[in-house]
Design a protein around this motif. Structure first.
Motif, short mmCIF file in Angstrom:
data_model
loop_
_atom_site.label_atom_id
_atom_site.label_comp_id
_atom_site.label_asym_id
_atom_site.label_seq_id
_atom_site.Cartn_x
_atom_site.Cartn_y
_atom_site.Cartn_z
N ALA A 106 0.84 -1.19 0.00
CA ALA A 106 0.00 0.00 0.00
C ALA A 106 0.88 1.25 0.00
N GLU A 107 0.25 2.38 -0.24
CA GLU A 107 1.00 3.63 -0.24
C GLU A 107 1.66 3.84 1.12
N GLY A 108 2.93 4.15 1.10
CA GLY A 108 3.67 4.36 2.34
C GLY A 108 4.47 3.16 2.79
N ARG A 211 4.04 0.06 8.50
CA ARG A 211 3.84 1.24 7.65
C ARG A 211 3.68 2.49 8.51
#
Length: 250
Positions: A106-108, A211
């Motif tokens: 995922a983003e990050g 994350r």
């Protein structure tokens, strides 16, 4: 109809429960490898232990008149999966692999995909010093030579040597919560996570916690399913396969 399920996973247990409810007259044998001391037993018949390789499994399929073989083992149980493919071909028994989908970054996320535990150990040297190791108790030898890192190793059962000299063992069984994983990373000052791409929700919160903490994650890619073996991603899809027009011989 007699179905042999090679299990030991959450999905295998769910499949056993589904078969008991939807196909109550079908004989289901659940096979467990026996690597966990106190496994959660699924409904139906249960056998524990190996078969003696592909030839032994093929003989078992013939002797017990198995009509369908479901490989619902862990995504990283590569040896038994290839033995299952060879045995099914020898015994002329239909085979289906049940595999939960892998995780997606995922983003990050700061993921470092690698092809093996040995590669994971090699990249660790440059990523951190306090390692949360969640690859299970098998294969710890790959990290045994790392003396600059401190490891927090989590598994269901206690590991056996060889393993890293600077290591604390946490004996726990999932599922794990996000709050629990956040606390663990903070309390032990973890700066790098190592995991296999096992997929599923039971152990996924550690990825979210990593994350949020901004720490790198070394992700060991899962081995491929043997060539030619069809794959289902849910127990419901296995049931559909068993009851479809492509159902095993009766």
């Amino acid at each position: 109809m007699h179905i042999l399920v090679l299990g030991g996973t959450t999905e295998a247990r769910r499949l056993a429960e589904l078969l008991a409810a939807e196909l109550p007259t079908t004989r289901v044998t659940n096979s467990l490898a026996g690597r966990v001391a106190s496994p959660r037993l699924p409904p139906g018949e249960v056998r524990v232990g190996g078969f003696g390789g592909a030839d032994g499994l093929a003989a078992w399929l013939r002797t017990h008149e198995v009509d369908a073989l479901i490989d619902a083992t862990h995504p990283f149980a590569e040896t038994i999966s290839f033995n299952a493919a060879a045995a099914a071909a020898k015994a002329h028994v239909p085979l289906l692999a049940l595999r939960r989908p892998g995780w997606t970054a995922a983003e990050g996320d700061r993921w470092h995909p690698v092809g093996s535990l040995t590669e994971a150990a090699a990249v660790l040297r440059a990523l951190g010093e306090r390692v949360f190791l969640t690859t299970g108790r098998m294969g710890l030898a790959a990290f045994a030579a790392l003396d600059a890192q401190w490891f927090l190793m989590r598994s269901v059962d206690a590991p056996e040597a060889p393993y890293p000299a600077r290591m604390e063992v946490l004996l726990e069984r999932g599922p794990f919560t996000l709050d629990g994983e956040r606390d663990l990373i903070r309390r032990h000052r973890i700066d790098v996570l190592v995991t296999k791409d096992s997929g599923g929700a039971a152990t996924a919160p550690k990825l979210t916690a990593a994350r949020e903490a901004g720490i790198p994650v070394v992700v060991v890619r899962r081995p491929p399913v043997p060539d030619g073996v069809p794959v289902a991603d849910t127990p419901e899809a296995v049931l559909a396969w068993l009851t479809s027009e492509h159902r095993p011989r009766s």
